[in-house]
Every structure is written in C-alpha cells, then in structure tokens.
Design a protein around this motif. Sequence first.
Motif, mmCIF file in Angstrom:
data_model
loop_
_atom_site.group_PDB
_atom_site.id
_atom_site.type_symbol
_atom_site.label_atom_id
_atom_site.label_comp_id
_atom_site.label_asym_id
_atom_site.label_seq_id
_atom_site.Cartn_x
_atom_site.Cartn_y
_atom_site.Cartn_z
ATOM 1 N N ILE A 38 0.856 -1.184 0.000
ATOM 2 C CA ILE A 38 0.000 0.000 0.000
ATOM 3 C C ILE A 38 0.890 1.231 0.000
ATOM 4 C CG2 ILE A 38 -1.683 1.340 1.307
ATOM 5 C CD1 ILE A 38 -2.714 -1.358 2.431
ATOM 6 N N ILE A 39 0.695 2.103 -0.978
ATOM 7 C CA ILE A 39 1.457 3.354 -1.069
ATOM 8 C C ILE A 39 0.784 4.358 -0.135
ATOM 9 C CG2 ILE A 39 2.200 5.210 -2.595
ATOM 10 C CD1 ILE A 39 2.086 3.113 -4.878
ATOM 11 N N ARG A 40 1.531 4.851 0.840
ATOM 12 C CA ARG A 40 0.939 5.643 1.913
ATOM 13 C C ARG A 40 1.116 7.147 1.778
ATOM 14 N NH1 ARG A 40 -1.124 2.081 5.296
ATOM 15 N NH2 ARG A 40 -0.147 0.035 5.480
ATOM 16 N N ASN A 41 2.030 7.600 0.917
ATOM 17 C CA ASN A 41 2.205 9.048 0.782
ATOM 18 C C ASN A 41 2.884 9.366 -0.555
ATOM 19 O OD1 ASN A 41 5.117 8.891 1.147
ATOM 20 N ND2 ASN A 41 4.713 8.605 3.336
ATOM 21 N N GLN A 42 2.965 10.643 -0.872
ATOM 22 C CA GLN A 42 3.507 11.096 -2.150
ATOM 23 C C GLN A 42 4.980 10.736 -2.312
ATOM 24 O OE1 GLN A 42 1.549 12.687 -4.556
ATOM 25 N NE2 GLN A 42 3.305 12.314 -5.883
ATOM 26 N N ASP A 43 5.777 10.864 -1.242
ATOM 27 C CA ASP A 43 7.201 10.527 -1.332
ATOM 28 C C ASP A 43 7.402 9.056 -1.680
ATOM 29 O OD1 ASP A 43 8.014 13.102 -0.756
ATOM 30 O OD2 ASP A 43 8.251 12.711 1.394
ATOM 31 N N GLU A 44 6.608 8.202 -1.057
ATOM 32 C CA GLU A 44 6.705 6.778 -1.338
ATOM 33 C C GLU A 44 6.276 6.483 -2.775
ATOM 34 O OE1 GLU A 44 5.557 2.581 0.794
ATOM 35 O OE2 GLU A 44 4.589 4.397 1.493
ATOM 36 N N MET A 45 5.227 7.158 -3.239
ATOM 37 C CA MET A 45 4.788 6.959 -4.609
ATOM 38 C C MET A 45 5.870 7.401 -5.599
ATOM 39 S SD MET A 45 1.436 8.237 -6.683
ATOM 40 C CE MET A 45 2.086 9.810 -7.205
ATOM 41 N N ASN A 46 6.515 8.519 -5.331
ATOM 42 C CA ASN A 46 7.585 9.003 -6.209
ATOM 43 C C ASN A 46 8.755 8.024 -6.240
ATOM 44 O OD1 ASN A 46 6.066 11.280 -6.724
ATOM 45 N ND2 ASN A 46 7.166 12.553 -5.251
#
Length: 68
Positions: A38-46
């Motif tokens: 599960i991607i939890r925030n924008q930094d992790e998604m980037n």
Amino acid sequence: MIYKSLGTVIRGVKARISRMAHLNGIPFGWQARFYDHIIRNQDEMNRIATYIYHNVSQWDLDELNKAE
C-alpha cells in the motif's frame, strides 16, 4: 454503475495484454510472484515510480532475468 473487485479488473487487464502480445507475436509472460504494498504518501509513490521507470534499463543485470 457496475462494481467489480480489484481482482476482476486485474484479471481483465492481464488477459487483454496477454492476448495483444500473442496476436502480435510478442514473446510475453507474467511474473509468477509479486509483492503487494500500500502506497501511503507522495514521497513513497515518487520512489516507487522512479524504481519502475528505471527498472527496464536494469533488467539485463537482474539475477532473476532468465533470458539467455
């Protein structure tokens, strides 16, 4: 509105991609195992997007690449 499970949607996408590859003579197979996260925030998604973008160029070096 028709509601479908995520599994149903993924199966449909995989079937369409497999069919397109087969009809166009493209050697293709799905990876047998995968890792859900599960991607939890924008930094992790980037970070994940950067990994995916660069992953293709590293495939020849990957120890799991069974190409001969």
